[in-house]
Design a protein around this motif. Structure first.
Motif, short mmCIF file in Angstrom:
data_model
loop_
_atom_site.label_atom_id
_atom_site.label_comp_id
_atom_site.label_asym_id
_atom_site.label_seq_id
_atom_site.Cartn_x
_atom_site.Cartn_y
_atom_site.Cartn_z
N ILE A 236 1.65 -0.43 -19.08
CA ILE A 236 2.78 0.49 -19.03
C ILE A 236 3.06 0.91 -17.59
N ALA A 237 2.01 1.16 -16.81
CA ALA A 237 2.20 1.57 -15.41
C ALA A 237 2.99 0.52 -14.65
N SER A 238 2.75 -0.75 -14.98
CA SER A 238 3.46 -1.82 -14.27
C SER A 238 4.94 -1.87 -14.64
N GLN A 239 5.31 -1.24 -15.75
CA GLN A 239 6.69 -1.26 -16.21
C GLN A 239 7.50 -0.02 -15.82
N LEU A 240 6.82 1.01 -15.35
CA LEU A 240 7.50 2.27 -15.06
C LEU A 240 8.33 2.20 -13.79
N ASN A 241 9.41 2.92 -13.79
CA ASN A 241 10.27 3.06 -12.62
C ASN A 241 9.56 4.01 -11.66
N ALA A 242 9.23 3.54 -10.48
CA ALA A 242 8.45 4.32 -9.51
C ALA A 242 9.12 5.63 -9.13
N THR A 243 10.43 5.70 -9.19
CA THR A 243 11.10 6.95 -8.81
C THR A 243 10.82 8.06 -9.81
N ARG A 244 10.43 7.71 -11.03
CA ARG A 244 10.11 8.72 -12.03
C ARG A 244 8.72 9.29 -11.82
N LEU A 245 7.97 8.71 -10.90
CA LEU A 245 6.60 9.14 -10.64
C LEU A 245 6.48 9.70 -9.23
N ASP A 246 7.50 10.39 -8.76
CA ASP A 246 7.55 10.80 -7.36
C ASP A 246 6.35 11.61 -6.91
N TYR A 247 5.87 12.52 -7.72
CA TYR A 247 4.73 13.32 -7.28
C TYR A 247 3.45 12.51 -7.25
N ILE A 248 3.30 11.51 -8.13
CA ILE A 248 2.15 10.62 -8.07
C ILE A 248 2.26 9.74 -6.83
N ASN A 249 3.46 9.26 -6.54
CA ASN A 249 3.68 8.45 -5.32
C ASN A 249 3.29 9.24 -4.08
N ALA A 250 3.77 10.48 -3.99
CA ALA A 250 3.50 11.30 -2.80
C ALA A 250 2.01 11.57 -2.67
N ALA A 251 1.36 11.85 -3.77
CA ALA A 251 -0.08 12.12 -3.73
C ALA A 251 -0.84 10.87 -3.30
N PHE A 252 -0.47 9.71 -3.86
CA PHE A 252 -1.15 8.46 -3.50
C PHE A 252 -0.99 8.19 -2.01
N LEU B 182 -11.16 3.46 -12.88
CA LEU B 182 -9.83 3.12 -12.35
C LEU B 182 -9.75 1.70 -11.84
N ASP B 183 -10.84 1.19 -11.32
CA ASP B 183 -10.86 -0.13 -10.66
C ASP B 183 -10.95 -1.25 -11.70
N ASN C 102 -11.74 -1.14 -4.82
CA ASN C 102 -10.67 -0.27 -4.35
C ASN C 102 -9.74 0.05 -5.51
N ILE C 103 -9.03 1.15 -5.40
CA ILE C 103 -8.08 1.55 -6.44
C ILE C 103 -6.68 1.21 -5.97
N ALA C 104 -6.08 0.20 -6.59
CA ALA C 104 -4.70 -0.18 -6.26
C ALA C 104 -3.75 0.89 -6.80
N SER D 278 -1.20 0.65 -8.78
CA SER D 278 -0.96 0.54 -10.23
C SER D 278 -2.16 1.04 -11.03
N GLU D 279 -3.38 0.82 -10.52
CA GLU D 279 -4.57 1.32 -11.19
C GLU D 279 -4.60 2.85 -11.15
N PHE D 280 -4.20 3.42 -10.03
CA PHE D 280 -4.15 4.87 -9.88
C PHE D 280 -3.12 5.47 -10.83
N VAL D 281 -1.94 4.87 -10.88
CA VAL D 281 -0.89 5.36 -11.77
C VAL D 281 -1.35 5.28 -13.22
N ALA D 282 -1.97 4.17 -13.59
CA ALA D 282 -2.46 4.03 -14.97
C ALA D 282 -3.46 5.13 -15.31
N GLY D 283 -4.29 5.50 -14.36
CA GLY D 283 -5.25 6.57 -14.59
C GLY D 283 -4.60 7.93 -14.74
#
Length: 143
Positions: A30-46, A83-84, A90-92, A94-99
């Motif tokens: 599912i993480a691989s299918q999500l629109n990254a803009t909908r996960l802005d706070y996860i993106n910023a944190a990563f 997560l790995d 390492n945590i990629a 997509s692995e981080f988002v899935a977690g």
């Protein structure tokens, strides 16, 4: 305000040890299918935690994640292993988002059909033993 925004992420990551391997595989898909803009706070944190800009989080960087989120430090190794999914140490992204997806589980339900269709490789409407085995043993290939 930042701590409040990170609380759901911390709660999702704390649940990792109790999530099944199947759940992790589905969330990776599912993480691989999500629109990254909908996960802005996860993106910023990563991006903030990816200090070296490698696009992955090392065990050391995950230590900072855990510290910033207020998660018990003794779970860092468990969290990294959970997560790995590809086992490279390492945590990629997509692995981080899935977690972190547990925090948006209500929105995830709409993506389950897509995940199912990815795992149902022969498109017969069922996930048979061979497809399930492939998904569990090679989750990054399924997604």
């Amino acid at each position: 305000k930042e701590a409040t925004r990170l609380t759901p992420m911390r709660q999702a990551l704390e649940k990792l040890p109790s999530r099944s391997h199947m759940d992790q595989c589905v969330m990776a898909c599912i993480a691989s299918q999500l629109n990254a803009t909908r996960l802005d706070y996860i993106n910023a944190a990563f991006e903030r935690w990816d200090v070296d800009g490698s696009g992955t989080l090392s065990a050391e960087e995950m230590g900072k994640v855990v510290a910033d989120l207020g998660v018990q430090n003794d779970v860092v190794d468990v969290m990294v292993r959970m997560l790995d999914t590809n086992g490279d140490g390492n945590i990629a992204y997509s692995e981080f988002v899935a977690g972190c997806l547990d925090l948006r589980r209500d929105q995830i339900m709409q993506y389950l059909r897509v995940a199912f269709s990815i795992f149902d490789t022969d498109k017969d409407g069922y996930i048979d033993k061979e497809e399930l085995t492939n998904m569990l043993l090679n989750p990054t290939h399924a997604a």
